[in-house]
Motif scaffolding. Structure first.
Motif, mmCIF file in Angstrom:
data_model
loop_
_atom_site.group_PDB
_atom_site.id
_atom_site.type_symbol
_atom_site.label_atom_id
_atom_site.label_comp_id
_atom_site.label_asym_id
_atom_site.label_seq_id
_atom_site.Cartn_x
_atom_site.Cartn_y
_atom_site.Cartn_z
ATOM 1 N N ALA A 34 4.675 0.755 -19.368
ATOM 2 C CA ALA A 34 5.606 0.734 -18.243
ATOM 3 C C ALA A 34 7.018 1.068 -18.688
ATOM 4 O O ALA A 34 7.800 1.647 -17.928
ATOM 5 C CB ALA A 34 5.573 -0.636 -17.567
ATOM 6 N N GLY A 35 7.360 0.716 -19.926
ATOM 7 C CA GLY A 35 8.675 1.078 -20.457
ATOM 8 C C GLY A 35 8.836 2.573 -20.608
ATOM 9 O O GLY A 35 9.951 3.106 -20.492
ATOM 10 N N GLY A 36 7.728 3.283 -20.861
ATOM 11 C CA GLY A 36 7.779 4.735 -20.867
ATOM 12 C C GLY A 36 8.032 5.282 -19.479
ATOM 13 O O GLY A 36 8.788 6.247 -19.292
ATOM 14 N N ASN A 37 7.400 4.672 -18.488
ATOM 15 C CA ASN A 37 7.650 5.026 -17.093
ATOM 16 C C ASN A 37 9.134 4.833 -16.759
ATOM 17 O O ASN A 37 9.777 5.720 -16.175
ATOM 18 C CB ASN A 37 6.770 4.145 -16.198
ATOM 19 N N LEU A 38 9.696 3.705 -17.157
ATOM 20 C CA LEU A 38 11.118 3.441 -16.909
ATOM 21 C C LEU A 38 12.011 4.459 -17.596
ATOM 22 O O LEU A 38 13.039 4.872 -17.049
ATOM 23 C CB LEU A 38 11.487 2.039 -17.403
ATOM 24 N N THR A 60 2.315 6.849 -16.548
ATOM 25 C CA THR A 60 3.072 7.783 -15.723
ATOM 26 C C THR A 60 2.523 7.940 -14.315
ATOM 27 O O THR A 60 3.158 8.579 -13.485
ATOM 28 C CB THR A 60 3.110 9.177 -16.381
ATOM 29 N N ASP A 61 1.361 7.367 -14.040
ATOM 30 C CA ASP A 61 0.688 7.605 -12.764
ATOM 31 C C ASP A 61 0.162 6.301 -12.181
ATOM 32 O O ASP A 61 -0.922 5.844 -12.541
ATOM 33 C CB ASP A 61 -0.459 8.602 -12.986
ATOM 34 N N LEU A 62 0.925 5.714 -11.260
ATOM 35 C CA LEU A 62 0.500 4.463 -10.633
ATOM 36 C C LEU A 62 -0.563 4.690 -9.562
ATOM 37 O O LEU A 62 -1.086 3.721 -8.999
ATOM 38 C CB LEU A 62 1.694 3.708 -10.058
ATOM 39 N N THR A 63 -0.913 5.954 -9.267
ATOM 40 C CA THR A 63 -2.052 6.213 -8.382
ATOM 41 C C THR A 63 -3.359 6.128 -9.156
ATOM 42 O O THR A 63 -4.430 6.111 -8.556
ATOM 43 C CB THR A 63 -1.965 7.599 -7.720
ATOM 44 N N MET A 64 -3.269 6.108 -10.461
ATOM 45 C CA MET A 64 -4.410 5.929 -11.362
ATOM 46 C C MET A 64 -5.494 6.976 -11.126
ATOM 47 O O MET A 64 -6.663 6.665 -10.914
ATOM 48 C CB MET A 64 -4.960 4.498 -11.250
ATOM 49 N N LEU A 115 4.174 1.079 -0.276
ATOM 50 C CA LEU A 115 4.916 2.169 -0.911
ATOM 51 C C LEU A 115 3.971 3.311 -1.277
ATOM 52 O O LEU A 115 2.806 3.099 -1.597
ATOM 53 C CB LEU A 115 5.612 1.669 -2.176
ATOM 54 N N ASP A 116 4.495 4.529 -1.218
ATOM 55 C CA ASP A 116 3.743 5.703 -1.634
ATOM 56 C C ASP A 116 3.818 5.799 -3.162
ATOM 57 O O ASP A 116 4.871 6.078 -3.725
ATOM 58 C CB ASP A 116 4.338 6.960 -1.002
ATOM 59 N N ARG A 117 2.700 5.560 -3.824
ATOM 60 C CA ARG A 117 2.729 5.526 -5.290
ATOM 61 C C ARG A 117 2.757 6.908 -5.924
ATOM 62 O O ARG A 117 2.857 7.018 -7.138
ATOM 63 C CB ARG A 117 1.554 4.690 -5.809
ATOM 64 N N ARG A 118 2.721 7.946 -5.113
ATOM 65 C CA ARG A 118 2.989 9.288 -5.631
ATOM 66 C C ARG A 118 4.487 9.564 -5.699
ATOM 67 O O ARG A 118 4.896 10.607 -6.236
ATOM 68 C CB ARG A 118 2.313 10.365 -4.773
ATOM 69 N N ASN A 119 5.278 8.647 -5.180
ATOM 70 C CA ASN A 119 6.733 8.782 -5.289
ATOM 71 C C ASN A 119 7.096 8.900 -6.768
ATOM 72 O O ASN A 119 6.697 8.063 -7.578
ATOM 73 C CB ASN A 119 7.397 7.555 -4.664
ATOM 74 N N PRO A 120 7.846 9.928 -7.164
ATOM 75 C CA PRO A 120 8.188 10.102 -8.575
ATOM 76 C C PRO A 120 8.912 8.912 -9.189
ATOM 77 O O PRO A 120 8.877 8.750 -10.417
ATOM 78 C CB PRO A 120 9.082 11.346 -8.566
ATOM 79 N N LEU A 121 9.550 8.078 -8.373
ATOM 80 C CA LEU A 121 10.183 6.879 -8.915
ATOM 81 C C LEU A 121 9.147 5.900 -9.449
ATOM 82 O O LEU A 121 9.427 5.118 -10.359
ATOM 83 C CB LEU A 121 11.042 6.197 -7.845
ATOM 84 N N LEU A 122 7.957 5.932 -8.859
ATOM 85 C CA LEU A 122 6.870 5.059 -9.303
ATOM 86 C C LEU A 122 5.926 5.772 -10.260
ATOM 87 O O LEU A 122 5.461 5.183 -11.237
ATOM 88 C CB LEU A 122 6.090 4.542 -8.090
ATOM 89 N N SER A 123 5.641 7.018 -9.969
ATOM 90 C CA SER A 123 4.711 7.812 -10.772
ATOM 91 C C SER A 123 5.423 9.080 -11.234
ATOM 92 O O SER A 123 5.307 10.137 -10.598
ATOM 93 C CB SER A 123 3.464 8.174 -9.957
ATOM 94 N N PRO A 124 6.169 9.001 -12.317
ATOM 95 C CA PRO A 124 6.958 10.167 -12.753
ATOM 96 C C PRO A 124 6.128 11.366 -13.162
ATOM 97 O O PRO A 124 6.683 12.448 -13.367
ATOM 98 C CB PRO A 124 7.778 9.620 -13.926
ATOM 99 N N LEU A 125 4.811 11.209 -13.264
ATOM 100 C CA LEU A 125 3.955 12.363 -13.496
ATOM 101 C C LEU A 125 4.192 13.418 -12.426
ATOM 102 O O LEU A 125 4.059 14.617 -12.687
ATOM 103 C CB LEU A 125 2.483 11.925 -13.479
ATOM 104 N N PHE A 126 4.547 12.989 -11.212
ATOM 105 C CA PHE A 126 4.696 13.897 -10.089
ATOM 106 C C PHE A 126 6.146 14.326 -9.861
ATOM 107 O O PHE A 126 6.475 14.880 -8.813
ATOM 108 C CB PHE A 126 4.135 13.240 -8.817
ATOM 109 N N SER A 127 7.003 14.089 -10.828
ATOM 110 C CA SER A 127 8.411 14.448 -10.673
ATOM 111 C C SER A 127 8.658 15.892 -11.088
ATOM 112 O O SER A 127 7.865 16.500 -11.817
ATOM 113 C CB SER A 127 9.303 13.510 -11.493
#
Length: 299
Positions: free
Chosen positions: A143-147, A173-177, A209-221
């Motif tokens: 999660a620290g990598g996500n942050l 990087t992907d909270l949609t798993m 919340l939409d977990r594809r939001n790049p703030l949550l899942s930066p894979l999609f940023s």
């Protein structure tokens, strides 16, 4: 890798039943993360970064004007400065720089965006101390990598100066798993499994919340303009796909990207660097990466 070392770490992790409840989980991560103490020659200093606690570390000969800003892992719900102290301080030694670890607020008591807000507070604190952005490395595990990614993305969107580079260990990087290795590596990963990740995601990011939001899942940023990035991940991780897909997305965006996949290593293995040769080698590689990128940013 010395024969049997990773098996010894696996034995430590499985020596007790998986804890139930957030407090028990936090205690367990602090326990297994601090089996080996910080080296005697490391100087530690607690600091208040506004409303967020932090800890400086400095090893002999380290450059105090250059800093690794580090965010611990733990799925946003556990982990601490204590659990990651050995990792952070030895990373600072490997890079020859000081470190600042941030004790961001944890879910479920403090859900999204609390950790993100605290990460930015840590960055602002460093800048207020007169540390130039080009003399800062931002890093984190899981999660620290996500942050780490989310913080840098926020700085990019605000057109602010960026750190010299990013260092990601086993990033989530992907909270949609949606990663394939959540299934294919499930039988060999001793730590991270889909059900556990679902609990963590629900605690930090409510289902509204939409977990594809790049703030949550930066894979999609959108990653164009992201600084040079080192990603280190183990081949025995269910989150392997989170690293490989992020590396691919970064490379497609023309980001200088280095992906290291370490055979047989498990989630966030550099935590146990005192007892694991491949953990020490990973930190050595990360230190060399940070040194090169900091040198590149010298005016």
């Amino acid at each position: 890798m010395a024969e049997g070392e990773i098996e010894s770490i696996r034995a430590i992790l499985s020596s007790k039943p998986r804890p139930i409840g957030w407090e028990q989980r936090r205690q367990r991560l602090d326990e297994v993360g601090s089996i080996w103490p910080v080296a005697d020659d490391v100087e530690l200093r607690t600091v208040g970064c506004g409303d967020v606690a932090g800890e400086w570390s400095l090893s002999p000969g380290a450059d105090a004007t250059r800093v690794l800003l580090y965010f611990h892992g733990g799925g946003y719900c556990s982990g601490s400065i204590a659990s990651h102290r050995r990792l952070v301080t030895e990373a600072g030694r490997a890079a020859g720089i000081s470190t600042l670890a941030i004790a961001y607020r944890l879910a479920p008591e403090h859900p999204f965006p609390a950790a993100h807000d605290d990460a930015m507070i840590g960055w602002r604190y460093l800048r207020q101390q007169g540390i130039d952005a080009r003399n800062i490395v931002v890093g984190g595990d899981s999660a620290g990598g996500n942050l780490t990614i989310a913080l840098i993305n926020a700085l990019r969107e605000a057109n602010e100066d960026l750190p010299a580079c990013a260092w990601l260990i086993s990033p989530w990087t992907d909270l949609t798993m949606s990663g394939k290795t959540l299934e294919s590596k499930d039988h060999i990963d001793p730590i991270i499994h889909r059900g556990y990740l679902v609990e963590l995601a629900d605690a930090y990011a409510p289902t509204s919340l939409d977990r594809r939001n790049p703030l949550l899942s930066p894979l999609f940023s959108v990653l164009a303009g992201f600084p040079p990035t080192l990603i280190q991940v183990g081949s025995a991780e269910t989150l392997l796909s989170d690293s490989t897909r992020f590396a691919e997305a970064a490379a497609e965006a023309n980001v200088a990207t280095t992906l290291e996949v370490w055979p047989e290593m498990i989630h966030a293995w550099p935590l146990w660097n005192a007892g694991l040769t491949d953990a020490r080698l990973a930190l050595k590689s990360a230190g060399q990466f940070m040194k090169r990128r900091l040198l590149d940013r010298v005016p």
